[in-house]
Design a protein around this motif. Structure first.
Motif, PDB file in Angstrom:
ATOM      1  N   GLN A 134       0.586  -1.545   0.133  1.00  0.00           N
ATOM      2  CA  GLN A 134       0.143  -0.190   0.260  1.00  0.00           C
ATOM      3  C   GLN A 134       1.192   1.436  -0.229  1.00  0.00           C
ATOM      4  O   GLN A 134       2.334   1.419   0.781  1.00  0.00           O
ATOM      5  CB  GLN A 134      -1.040   0.546   1.309  1.00  0.00           C
ATOM      6  CG  GLN A 134      -2.069  -0.604   1.408  1.00  0.00           C
ATOM      7  CD  GLN A 134      -2.948  -1.000   2.516  1.00  0.00           C
ATOM      8  OE1 GLN A 134      -2.567  -0.476   3.631  1.00  0.00           O
ATOM      9  NE2 GLN A 134      -4.618  -1.183   2.536  1.00  0.00           N
ATOM     10  N   TRP A 135       0.354   2.131  -0.804  1.00  0.00           N
ATOM     11  CA  TRP A 135       0.306   3.625  -0.370  1.00  0.00           C
ATOM     12  C   TRP A 135      -0.162   4.374   0.788  1.00  0.00           C
ATOM     13  O   TRP A 135      -0.459   4.311   1.237  1.00  0.00           O
ATOM     14  CB  TRP A 135       0.557   4.194  -1.845  1.00  0.00           C
ATOM     15  CG  TRP A 135       0.386   5.897  -1.800  1.00  0.00           C
ATOM     16  CD1 TRP A 135       2.303   6.637  -2.085  1.00  0.00           C
ATOM     17  CD2 TRP A 135       0.342   7.191  -0.824  1.00  0.00           C
ATOM     18  NE1 TRP A 135       1.805   7.702  -1.620  1.00  0.00           N
ATOM     19  CE2 TRP A 135       0.978   7.969  -1.209  1.00  0.00           C
ATOM     20  CE3 TRP A 135      -1.390   7.440  -0.644  1.00  0.00           C
ATOM     21  CZ2 TRP A 135       0.042   9.671  -1.083  1.00  0.00           C
ATOM     22  CZ3 TRP A 135      -1.643   8.405   0.073  1.00  0.00           C
ATOM     23  CH2 TRP A 135      -0.578   9.212   0.132  1.00  0.00           C
ATOM     24  N   GLU A 180       0.634   7.727   3.369  1.00  0.00           N
ATOM     25  CA  GLU A 180       0.757   8.633   3.497  1.00  0.00           C
ATOM     26  C   GLU A 180       1.513   9.403   3.912  1.00  0.00           C
ATOM     27  O   GLU A 180       1.704   8.787   5.456  1.00  0.00           O
ATOM     28  CB  GLU A 180      -0.832   9.742   3.720  1.00  0.00           C
ATOM     29  CG  GLU A 180      -0.717  11.287   3.149  1.00  0.00           C
ATOM     30  CD  GLU A 180      -2.308  11.780   3.572  1.00  0.00           C
ATOM     31  OE1 GLU A 180      -3.028  12.624   2.223  1.00  0.00           O
ATOM     32  OE2 GLU A 180      -3.135  11.380   4.817  1.00  0.00           O
ATOM     33  N   ARG A 207      -3.254   7.618   5.842  1.00  0.00           N
ATOM     34  CA  ARG A 207      -4.211   7.439   4.851  1.00  0.00           C
ATOM     35  C   ARG A 207      -3.073   6.246   3.557  1.00  0.00           C
ATOM     36  O   ARG A 207      -2.568   6.455   3.104  1.00  0.00           O
ATOM     37  CB  ARG A 207      -4.629   8.233   4.155  1.00  0.00           C
ATOM     38  CG  ARG A 207      -6.492   8.527   3.071  1.00  0.00           C
ATOM     39  CD  ARG A 207      -6.727  10.000   2.667  1.00  0.00           C
ATOM     40  NE  ARG A 207      -5.508   9.977   1.573  1.00  0.00           N
ATOM     41  CZ  ARG A 207      -5.516  10.382   0.622  1.00  0.00           C
ATOM     42  NH1 ARG A 207      -6.805   9.925  -0.027  1.00  0.00           N
ATOM     43  NH2 ARG A 207      -4.948  11.178  -0.183  1.00  0.00           N
ATOM     44  N   LYS A 208      -4.324   5.347   3.620  1.00  0.00           N
ATOM     45  CA  LYS A 208      -3.444   3.950   2.909  1.00  0.00           C
ATOM     46  C   LYS A 208      -3.971   3.387   1.657  1.00  0.00           C
ATOM     47  O   LYS A 208      -5.437   3.849   1.761  1.00  0.00           O
ATOM     48  CB  LYS A 208      -3.159   2.713   3.475  1.00  0.00           C
ATOM     49  CG  LYS A 208      -2.555   2.694   4.872  1.00  0.00           C
ATOM     50  CD  LYS A 208      -2.449   1.862   5.859  1.00  0.00           C
ATOM     51  CE  LYS A 208      -3.456   1.867   6.498  1.00  0.00           C
ATOM     52  NZ  LYS A 208      -3.165   0.354   7.381  1.00  0.00           N
ATOM     53  N   LEU A 209      -3.828   3.237   0.506  1.00  0.00           N
ATOM     54  CA  LEU A 209      -4.293   3.252  -0.618  1.00  0.00           C
ATOM     55  C   LEU A 209      -3.605   1.257  -1.308  1.00  0.00           C
ATOM     56  O   LEU A 209      -2.666   1.955  -1.440  1.00  0.00           O
ATOM     57  CB  LEU A 209      -4.542   4.004  -1.929  1.00  0.00           C
ATOM     58  CG  LEU A 209      -5.034   5.673  -1.420  1.00  0.00           C
ATOM     59  CD1 LEU A 209      -4.913   6.410  -2.326  1.00  0.00           C
ATOM     60  CD2 LEU A 209      -6.553   4.946  -1.272  1.00  0.00           C
ATOM     61  N   TYR A 256       0.332   3.367  -9.488  1.00  0.00           N
ATOM     62  CA  TYR A 256      -0.750   3.852  -9.035  1.00  0.00           C
ATOM     63  C   TYR A 256      -1.239   3.539  -7.713  1.00  0.00           C
ATOM     64  O   TYR A 256      -1.716   2.465  -7.431  1.00  0.00           O
ATOM     65  CB  TYR A 256      -1.435   3.471  -9.993  1.00  0.00           C
ATOM     66  CG  TYR A 256      -1.128   4.723 -11.168  1.00  0.00           C
ATOM     67  CD1 TYR A 256      -1.685   6.384 -11.722  1.00  0.00           C
ATOM     68  CD2 TYR A 256      -0.395   3.833 -12.530  1.00  0.00           C
ATOM     69  CE1 TYR A 256      -1.393   6.234 -13.238  1.00  0.00           C
ATOM     70  CE2 TYR A 256       0.574   4.176 -13.471  1.00  0.00           C
ATOM     71  CZ  TYR A 256      -0.307   5.456 -13.974  1.00  0.00           C
ATOM     72  OH  TYR A 256      -0.017   5.854 -15.024  1.00  0.00           O
ATOM     73  N   ALA A 257      -1.943   4.592  -7.193  1.00  0.00           N
ATOM     74  CA  ALA A 257      -2.259   4.984  -6.248  1.00  0.00           C
ATOM     75  C   ALA A 257      -4.106   5.569  -6.165  1.00  0.00           C
ATOM     76  O   ALA A 257      -4.061   6.716  -6.044  1.00  0.00           O
ATOM     77  CB  ALA A 257      -1.681   4.851  -4.812  1.00  0.00           C
ATOM     78  N   ALA A 258      -4.655   4.663  -6.414  1.00  0.00           N
ATOM     79  CA  ALA A 258      -5.868   6.017  -7.251  1.00  0.00           C
ATOM     80  C   ALA A 258      -6.834   5.355  -5.804  1.00  0.00           C
ATOM     81  O   ALA A 258      -6.691   4.990  -4.980  1.00  0.00           O
ATOM     82  CB  ALA A 258      -6.811   5.280  -8.683  1.00  0.00           C
ATOM     83  N   GLU A 259      -7.943   6.459  -5.602  1.00  0.00           N
ATOM     84  CA  GLU A 259      -9.120   6.744  -4.954  1.00  0.00           C
ATOM     85  C   GLU A 259      -9.542   5.601  -5.203  1.00  0.00           C
ATOM     86  O   GLU A 259     -10.197   5.385  -6.379  1.00  0.00           O
ATOM     87  CB  GLU A 259      -9.558   7.833  -4.812  1.00  0.00           C
ATOM     88  CG  GLU A 259      -8.886   9.363  -4.712  1.00  0.00           C
ATOM     89  CD  GLU A 259      -8.512   9.614  -2.493  1.00  0.00           C
ATOM     90  OE1 GLU A 259      -8.929   8.957  -2.101  1.00  0.00           O
ATOM     91  OE2 GLU A 259      -7.393   9.899  -3.000  1.00  0.00           O
ATOM     92  N   PRO A 260      -9.973   5.167  -4.267  1.00  0.00           N
ATOM     93  CA  PRO A 260     -11.097   3.406  -4.331  1.00  0.00           C
ATOM     94  C   PRO A 260     -12.617   3.936  -4.707  1.00  0.00           C
ATOM     95  O   PRO A 260     -12.817   5.299  -4.540  1.00  0.00           O
ATOM     96  CB  PRO A 260     -11.664   3.059  -3.342  1.00  0.00           C
ATOM     97  CG  PRO A 260     -10.583   3.951  -2.403  1.00  0.00           C
ATOM     98  CD  PRO A 260      -9.477   5.345  -2.633  1.00  0.00           C
ATOM     99  N   HIS A 288     -16.040   4.952  -5.378  1.00  0.00           N
ATOM    100  CA  HIS A 288     -17.361   4.743  -4.445  1.00  0.00           C
ATOM    101  C   HIS A 288     -18.630   4.135  -5.396  1.00  0.00           C
ATOM    102  O   HIS A 288     -19.095   4.701  -6.658  1.00  0.00           O
ATOM    103  CB  HIS A 288     -17.124   5.867  -3.826  1.00  0.00           C
ATOM    104  CG  HIS A 288     -16.377   6.487  -2.678  1.00  0.00           C
ATOM    105  ND1 HIS A 288     -16.128   5.756  -1.441  1.00  0.00           N
ATOM    106  CD2 HIS A 288     -15.877   7.382  -3.161  1.00  0.00           C
ATOM    107  CE1 HIS A 288     -15.244   6.300  -0.862  1.00  0.00           C
ATOM    108  NE2 HIS A 288     -14.841   6.929  -1.465  1.00  0.00           N
TER     109      HIS A 288
END
Ligand SMILES: [Zn+2]
Length: 73
Positions: free
Chosen positions: A29-30, A32, A49-51, A67-71, A73
């Motif tokens: 995970q990425w 912050e 924050r983890k992605l 890439y660590a894209a926002e999930p 929703h």
């Protein structure tokens, strides 16, 4: 949609970095912020924050693009 290599322009293949430091492999995970540690070198992860990370690898030169894209929703 896979990106093209930013170094040589060849095609890239989808993948992900694996965290195999535990018994069960996981997607790395990425996180912050800069790394901070507790006593005994344990990473402080509370409130970060983890992605999950998705990494593409160039099939020609091996360049990695992550890439660590926002999930969604
Ligand atoms: Zn390349």
């Amino acid at each position: 949609m896979t990106p093209r290599c930013g170094k040589c322009g060849s095609g890239m293949k989808e993948g992900f970095p694996v965290d195999s430091s535990r018994n069960q492999p996981r997607v790395a995970q990425w996180a912050e912020g800069a790394p901070e540690y507790w006593f005994l070198g344990i990473l402080r992860m509370r409130g970060r924050r983890k992605l999950p990370v998705q990494t593409f690898r160039c099939t020609k030169c091996g360049y990695l693009e992550s890439y660590a894209a926002e999930p969604a929703h």
